[in-house]
Design an enzyme around this catalytic site. Structure first.
Site, PDB file in Angstrom:
ATOM      1  N   HIS A   1       0.807  -1.217   0.000  1.00 32.32           N
ATOM      2  CA  HIS A   1       0.000   0.000   0.000  1.00 32.32           C
ATOM      3  C   HIS A   1       0.840   1.267   0.000  1.00 32.32           C
ATOM      4  O   HIS A   1       0.325   2.347   0.318  1.00 32.32           O
ATOM      5  CB  HIS A   1      -0.935  -0.004   1.209  1.00 32.32           C
ATOM      6  CG  HIS A   1      -1.905  -1.145   1.220  1.00 32.32           C
ATOM      7  ND1 HIS A   1      -2.867  -1.320   0.256  1.00 32.32           N
ATOM      8  CD2 HIS A   1      -2.041  -2.198   2.081  1.00 32.32           C
ATOM      9  CE1 HIS A   1      -3.570  -2.402   0.513  1.00 32.32           C
ATOM     10  NE2 HIS A   1      -3.078  -2.969   1.607  1.00 32.32           N
TER      11      HIS A   1
ATOM     12  N   GLU B   1      -7.394 -13.087   3.620  1.00 26.84           N
ATOM     13  CA  GLU B   1      -8.079 -11.814   3.383  1.00 26.84           C
ATOM     14  C   GLU B   1      -9.335 -11.954   2.521  1.00 26.84           C
ATOM     15  O   GLU B   1      -9.949 -10.944   2.173  1.00 26.84           O
ATOM     16  CB  GLU B   1      -7.130 -10.827   2.709  1.00 26.84           C
ATOM     17  CG  GLU B   1      -5.857 -10.566   3.490  1.00 26.84           C
ATOM     18  CD  GLU B   1      -5.051  -9.431   2.900  1.00 26.84           C
ATOM     19  OE1 GLU B   1      -5.203  -8.303   3.375  1.00 26.84           O
ATOM     20  OE2 GLU B   1      -4.272  -9.690   1.953  1.00 26.84           O
TER      21      GLU B   1
ATOM     22  N   ASP C   1      -9.941  -6.315   4.467  1.00 27.44           N
ATOM     23  CA  ASP C   1     -10.185  -7.027   3.212  1.00 27.44           C
ATOM     24  C   ASP C   1     -11.056  -8.260   3.443  1.00 27.44           C
ATOM     25  O   ASP C   1     -11.909  -8.588   2.603  1.00 27.44           O
ATOM     26  CB  ASP C   1      -8.868  -7.430   2.551  1.00 27.44           C
ATOM     27  CG  ASP C   1      -8.222  -6.272   1.811  1.00 27.44           C
ATOM     28  OD1 ASP C   1      -8.936  -5.551   1.103  1.00 27.44           O
ATOM     29  OD2 ASP C   1      -7.000  -6.097   1.939  1.00 27.44           O
TER      30      ASP C   1
END
Length: 259
Positions: free
Chosen positions: A49, A154, A180
């Site tokens: 990220h 996730e 997620d």
């Protein structure tokens, strides 16, 4: 050259609680040392990220290792080149997002391990072995034993396969990516939902049954206590930007209240 078994894997094997943190924002030479001074046992540098490149990640790993903290890298995707480069920077472990099957987990382990346990490419006297020449065969054996492989659960697919993923030889941690996961479950951000709480218990149970550890990034001490009670044994306490902002907000609020 031989290396000693790294302490995190030993601690998890012995059933202990292992605590660290994430770094997403502050790519400074001191961030690993600051984490070490605060008592962290590991730091996960996030490449999923963030916009960090390999030079930045390599510098973060290199400046963290001397502090006695184990540096890990979360790679963007489960690809051989991503895993190889992360480990060749000197990272002591890797975190893989969105692991959905045992087959995918086996590929990750193969790419992370030297022969005969895997197919990791061999180059020595570089960053990952601190530029030291020695007994490369012993080094590969010890590195295979010491490298931590973290697979993230996730998605609903990953949750449904978590028992098989945890059972893969070479997987050390099954780690819940909570936002997620709730997105995939159709209950985004509903961390009090009974289905989500049941998912936490399923991951912890699968890890325990396979002799592995369940992991999580806890946003605060109350959440951390809940996770420990459920059987999670490796926790990252927040991330650098949120810890900084929360501490600054609390301090500024107190100053204003006293002013």
């Amino acid at each position: 050259m031989t290396i000693k078994q790294w302490t995190i894997k030993q601690g998890l094997h012995d059933g202990g609680l292992v605590l660290g943190t994430f770094v997403f924002e502050f790519a400074t030479n001191g961030i690993g040392r600051l984490a070490a001074g605060a008592g962290a046992q590991f730091v996960i540098f996030d490449a999923e990220h963030t916009g960090w490149g390999w030079e930045t990640l390599g510098r973060l790993v290199a400046t963290t290792k001397p502090a006695g903290v184990e540096p890990y890298i979360r790679v963007p995707t489960a690809e051989r080149s991503q895993i190889s480069r992360a480990l060749d920077t000197g990272a002591r472990g890797i975190m893989i997002p969105m692991v959905d099957s045992a087959e995918q987990a086996r590929d990750v382990v193969r790419w992370a391990k030297y022969p005969p346990d895997g197919v990791r490419g061999a180059a020595f006297g570089v960053a990952h072995d601190d530029y030291v020449a020695g007994d490369n065969v012993a080094y590969m054996r010890d590195t295979n034993a010491g490298t931590l492989v973290i697979t993230q659960i996730e998605t609903v697919a990953g949750l449904e396969a978590v028992e098989e993923i945890a059972a893969v030889d070479g997987v050390d941690v099954v780690w819940v990516g909570h936002f997620d996961l709730t997105n995939s479950m159709g209950i985004p951000g509903r961390f009090d939902h009974p289905d989500y709480l049941a998912a936490l218990d399923r991951v912890a149970k699968a890890a325990r049954a396979a002799g592995k550890a369940a992991g999580f990034m806890a946003g605060g001490t109350q959440e951390a206590a809940m996770l420990i009670e459920r059987g999670f044994r490796i926790l990252a306490y927040g991330g650098d930007l949120w810890i900084y902002q929360a501490a600054l907000r609390a301090g500024l609020r107190e100053v204003r209240e006293r002013g």
